[in-house]
Enzyme design. Structure first.
Site, short mmCIF file in Angstrom:
data_model
loop_
_atom_site.label_atom_id
_atom_site.label_comp_id
_atom_site.label_asym_id
_atom_site.label_seq_id
_atom_site.Cartn_x
_atom_site.Cartn_y
_atom_site.Cartn_z
CG HIS A 41 -18.75 91.83 -7.94
ND1 HIS A 41 -18.51 92.62 -7.77
CD2 HIS A 41 -18.65 91.31 -6.43
CE1 HIS A 41 -17.46 93.01 -6.35
NE2 HIS A 41 -18.05 91.97 -5.69
CB SER A 57 -13.60 95.77 -5.20
OG SER A 57 -14.57 95.58 -5.79
NE ARG A 58 -8.98 95.72 0.02
CZ ARG A 58 -9.64 94.58 0.59
NH1 ARG A 58 -10.30 93.58 -0.19
NH2 ARG A 58 -10.48 94.96 1.80
#
Ligand code: PAF
Length: 288
Positions: free
Chosen positions: A44, A193-194
């Protein structure tokens, strides 16, 4: 100790978002939008850094969009860490954070959705029914709320990027969509993120997904049949300890139609389950 230098501002409603952006517009600034669901990582931040190079002002959004999660998916457990996210965005020099509540994005009277056919109904769209309609709905709203010059999305979600390009063209939304290359761990695992769902043992197995599709991509470039190369990759992923492969496909890099030959620009896309995590990844097929 000196106080931390905080210049990032958070807004939670559309009126405040628009007021800030209109102020920048009056000063002649260009605006980039970087939509996220939070739980930010280096991938990100790479999007934010690219946005800063391409526009005068950068708006990040954090919104865990319920409409893109299926009934048995991880909406309630999806990582939420707004305080840490705020610090990362502030350190990256992002100018504005839009972090609305669900009731702001979808008030009780909300009744509209953006349906994406074709490109959104295959691959992840077939395995996660309704997912891309949820993505299309929220991204359309975010683009119309902010009206940025550009919006940036990671290539890690390659089909999502193609879906967003399609909807922006179809709905004539005046924004340039910029795809940014996937950021990976040194062992090849795409940042996500997972990945937080992986146990230590699963984390050690996870790079097999990228290794398998990269091997298949090189094999196709050298002339191996698409069927043989993707079958070998599937076997490699399962042998590494993944429980299930949802798909592994060679597709045209822009249309995502099945790849006819290795003369076309191609991409291998895959999704597979490892423990609680469903990992997706994609790689370009090198030019033959
Ligand atoms: O990629 C994501 O994080 C989400 O799908 C997006 C684009 C922010 C829409 O909710």
């Amino acid at each position: 100790m000196a106080a931390a230098n905080v210049s990032l501002v958070t807004v939670r409603d559309v009126e405040s978002l628009r007021r800030r952006i209109q102020g920048w517009r009056r000063e002649g600034h260009t605006v980039a939008l970087v939509p996220t669901m939070g739980a930010l990582h280096k991938g990100h931040i790479t999007l934010m850094e690219r946005a800063k190079k391409m526009a005068d002002r950068v708006v990040a959004t954090i919104f865990v969009n319920p409409k893109q999660f299926g009934p048995n998916e991880d909406l309630s457990s999806y990582p939420r860490r707004e305080t840490e996210d705020f610090e990362m965005l502030n350190a990256a020099g992002v100018h504005l954070l839009f972090a609305p509540d669900v009731s702001v994005m979808y008030p009780a009277s909300f009744a509209t959705s953006v349906q994406i056919g074709g490109i959104g109904e295959q691959l992840d769209g077939a395995h996660r029914p309704g997912h891309f309609n949820g993505v299309a709905t929220v991204v359309t709203k975010l683009l119309l709320q902010a009206l940025p010059d550009i919006a940036l999305f990671g290539e890690k979600d390659y089909q999502q990027l193609a879906v967003i390009r399609r909807l922006v063209a179809d709905l004539n939304i005046p924004v340039d969509i910029i795809g940014v290359e996937t950021v990976r761990e040194p062992d090849g695992l795409a940042l996500s993120s997972r990945n937080a769902y992986l146990t230590a043992d699963e984390r050690a197995k996870a790079p097999a997904l990228n290794a398998a599709i990269a091997t298949a991509a090189r094999a196709i470039a050298k002339g191996e049949s698409i069927a043989d190369a993707t079958a070998a990759a599937r076997a490699q992923i399962l042998a590494a300890g993944f429980a299930k492969v949802d798909y592994i496909e060679a597709r045209h890099a822009e249309t995502l139609a099945p790849l006819g030959s290795n003369a076309e620009p191609g991409r291998i896309l895959a999704a597979a389950h490892l423990g609680r995590a469903r990992l997706i990844d994609n790689v370009a097929i090198p030019k033959a």
